[in-house]
Design a protein around this motif. Structure first.
Motif, PDB file in Angstrom:
ATOM      1  N   PHE A  88       0.855  -1.202  -0.088  1.00  0.00           N
ATOM      2  CA  PHE A  88      -0.126  -0.084  -0.151  1.00  0.00           C
ATOM      3  C   PHE A  88       0.897   1.101   0.218  1.00  0.00           C
ATOM      4  CE2 PHE A  88      -3.635  -2.070   2.674  1.00  0.00           C
ATOM      5  CZ  PHE A  88      -3.843  -3.046   1.588  1.00  0.00           C
ATOM      6  N   PHE A  89       0.358   2.231  -0.762  1.00  0.00           N
ATOM      7  CA  PHE A  89       1.111   3.407  -0.876  1.00  0.00           C
ATOM      8  C   PHE A  89       0.302   4.826  -0.247  1.00  0.00           C
ATOM      9  CE2 PHE A  89       2.946   1.173  -4.870  1.00  0.00           C
ATOM     10  CZ  PHE A  89       4.408   0.783  -4.171  1.00  0.00           C
ATOM     11  N   LYS A  90       0.695   5.299   0.688  1.00  0.00           N
ATOM     12  CA  LYS A  90      -0.326   6.636   1.137  1.00  0.00           C
ATOM     13  C   LYS A  90       0.319   7.676   0.480  1.00  0.00           C
ATOM     14  CE  LYS A  90       2.320   7.081   5.651  1.00  0.00           C
ATOM     15  NZ  LYS A  90       2.166   7.408   7.205  1.00  0.00           N
ATOM     16  N   THR A  91      -0.534   8.897   0.402  1.00  0.00           N
ATOM     17  CA  THR A  91      -0.119   9.964   0.097  1.00  0.00           C
ATOM     18  C   THR A  91      -0.142  11.098   1.341  1.00  0.00           C
ATOM     19  OG1 THR A  91      -2.572  10.734  -0.362  1.00  0.00           O
ATOM     20  CG2 THR A  91      -1.321   9.932  -2.048  1.00  0.00           C
ATOM     21  N   ASP A  92      -0.784  10.736   2.338  1.00  0.00           N
ATOM     22  CA  ASP A  92      -0.720  11.770   3.604  1.00  0.00           C
ATOM     23  C   ASP A  92      -0.880  10.740   4.994  1.00  0.00           C
ATOM     24  OD1 ASP A  92      -4.110  11.328   4.389  1.00  0.00           O
ATOM     25  OD2 ASP A  92      -3.666  11.316   2.208  1.00  0.00           O
ATOM     26  N   LEU A  95      -4.222   8.797   5.823  1.00  0.00           N
ATOM     27  CA  LEU A  95      -4.793   7.913   4.849  1.00  0.00           C
ATOM     28  C   LEU A  95      -6.131   8.447   4.133  1.00  0.00           C
ATOM     29  CD1 LEU A  95      -4.262   4.328   6.345  1.00  0.00           C
ATOM     30  CD2 LEU A  95      -2.790   5.677   5.025  1.00  0.00           C
ATOM     31  N   LYS A  96      -5.985   9.775   3.876  1.00  0.00           N
ATOM     32  CA  LYS A  96      -7.059  10.558   3.282  1.00  0.00           C
ATOM     33  C   LYS A  96      -7.147   9.811   1.879  1.00  0.00           C
ATOM     34  CE  LYS A  96      -7.261  14.662   5.872  1.00  0.00           C
ATOM     35  NZ  LYS A  96      -7.112  16.077   5.592  1.00  0.00           N
ATOM     36  N   THR A  97      -6.189   9.560   1.126  1.00  0.00           N
ATOM     37  CA  THR A  97      -5.857   8.907  -0.053  1.00  0.00           C
ATOM     38  C   THR A  97      -4.735   7.901  -0.012  1.00  0.00           C
ATOM     39  OG1 THR A  97      -6.606  10.812  -1.093  1.00  0.00           O
ATOM     40  CG2 THR A  97      -5.690   8.873  -2.609  1.00  0.00           C
ATOM     41  N   TYR A  98      -4.843   6.630  -0.357  1.00  0.00           N
ATOM     42  CA  TYR A  98      -3.868   5.722  -0.503  1.00  0.00           C
ATOM     43  C   TYR A  98      -4.196   4.840  -1.594  1.00  0.00           C
ATOM     44  CZ  TYR A  98      -6.583   2.519   2.596  1.00  0.00           C
ATOM     45  OH  TYR A  98      -7.617   1.747   3.335  1.00  0.00           O
ATOM     46  N   TYR A  99      -3.157   4.131  -1.981  1.00  0.00           N
ATOM     47  CA  TYR A  99      -3.182   3.201  -3.264  1.00  0.00           C
ATOM     48  C   TYR A  99      -2.933   1.859  -2.784  1.00  0.00           C
ATOM     49  CZ  TYR A  99      -3.778   7.731  -5.318  1.00  0.00           C
ATOM     50  OH  TYR A  99      -4.607   8.890  -5.861  1.00  0.00           O
ATOM     51  N   CYS A 100      -3.359   0.869  -3.347  1.00  0.00           N
ATOM     52  CA  CYS A 100      -2.948  -0.732  -2.793  1.00  0.00           C
ATOM     53  C   CYS A 100      -2.787  -1.480  -4.013  1.00  0.00           C
ATOM     54  CB  CYS A 100      -4.423  -1.172  -2.106  1.00  0.00           C
ATOM     55  SG  CYS A 100      -5.065  -0.071  -0.830  1.00  0.00           S
ATOM     56  N   LEU A 101      -1.915  -2.269  -3.965  1.00  0.00           N
ATOM     57  CA  LEU A 101      -1.496  -3.021  -4.831  1.00  0.00           C
ATOM     58  C   LEU A 101      -1.562  -4.643  -4.284  1.00  0.00           C
ATOM     59  CD1 LEU A 101       1.500  -1.319  -7.081  1.00  0.00           C
ATOM     60  CD2 LEU A 101      -0.960  -1.631  -7.509  1.00  0.00           C
TER      61      LEU A 101
END
Length: 215
Positions: A88-92, A95-101
């Motif tokens: 998982f990659f977070k932007t803040d 975790l208001k926005t994060y991306y999951c692989l």
């Protein structure tokens, strides 16, 4: 412990754009994975990473005495029912926005975006041409390699000042269910112990940091 303490993995740089087998062997190896919600034997998980000027390369090698993969519909959500590795990659920080692989032993990718708490958008896909995966079986389990463009990590506001907030996980499937009749059974494995009572990767405390050297 979280990314502000000791949970940092240093991602070394390569110069020729080719990740050779011998180079993988020379990289620092992350093996300090935990299964906070299960006692008993833990099947080994090993993670390595490196980067060049264009790409981040991620390498997982896992021990698995019984590899489980579900293949019925071909939809990317089938990945959640079997064995897989995850990042998982977070932007803040919140975790208001994060991306999951999430990637299974056949190299199938479940990609989605999310917002705290557990608001998932499975219709979202990683930018085309900026992500690829390959995988294979071994005598003792399976391996997965991911290739993610630095441009996509920058455009998604993930890569900042040479660092990435990342959670590294594994779903170790012990019994493959037949959804929707019954769920698969998992042992959940994580790099950073989020200190939650129940298994949960989707919290800020489950993230560490990847520090890209040479950027």
């Amino acid at each position: 412990m979280g990314e502000d303490t000791a949970d940092i993995y240093e991602v070394r740089a390569i110069t020729d754009g080719t990740v050779k087998d011998g180079f993988w062997k020379s990289l620092p190896i992350l093996t300090d994975f935990k299964q906070p919600w299960n006692s008993g034997f833990i099947q080994k998980t090993a993670f390595k990473a490196c980067h060049d000027k264009d790409w981040l390369y991620l390498n997982y090698r896992v021990e698995d005495s019984s590899v489980h993969v579900q293949k019925i519909s071909g939809h990317k959500l089938e990945v959640v029912h079997g064995d897989r590795v995850e990042i998982f990659f977070k932007t803040d920080a919140l975790l208001k926005t994060y991306y999951c692989l999430e990637v299974d032993p056949d190299g199938r990718i479940l990609d989605y975006t999310a917002a705290f708490y557990r608001k998932f958008d499975y219709e979202w896909s990683w930018p085309e041409g900026h992500l690829s995966a390959k995988a294979g079986r071994t005598d003792s389990g399976y391996w997965v390699e991911l290739k993610v463009s630095l441009k996509s990590l920058q455009d998604l506001d993930i890569l900042k000042n040479g660092a990435i907030g990342a959670g590294i996980y594994r779903g170790d499937c012990r019994n493959l269910g037949h959804f929707p009749v019954n769920e698969s059974e998992f042992v959940w494995i994580t790099w950073v112990d989020p200190m939650t009572e129940e298994p949960d990767f989707h919290v800020p405390s489950s993230f560490g940091r990847l520090k890209l050297l040479g950027l």
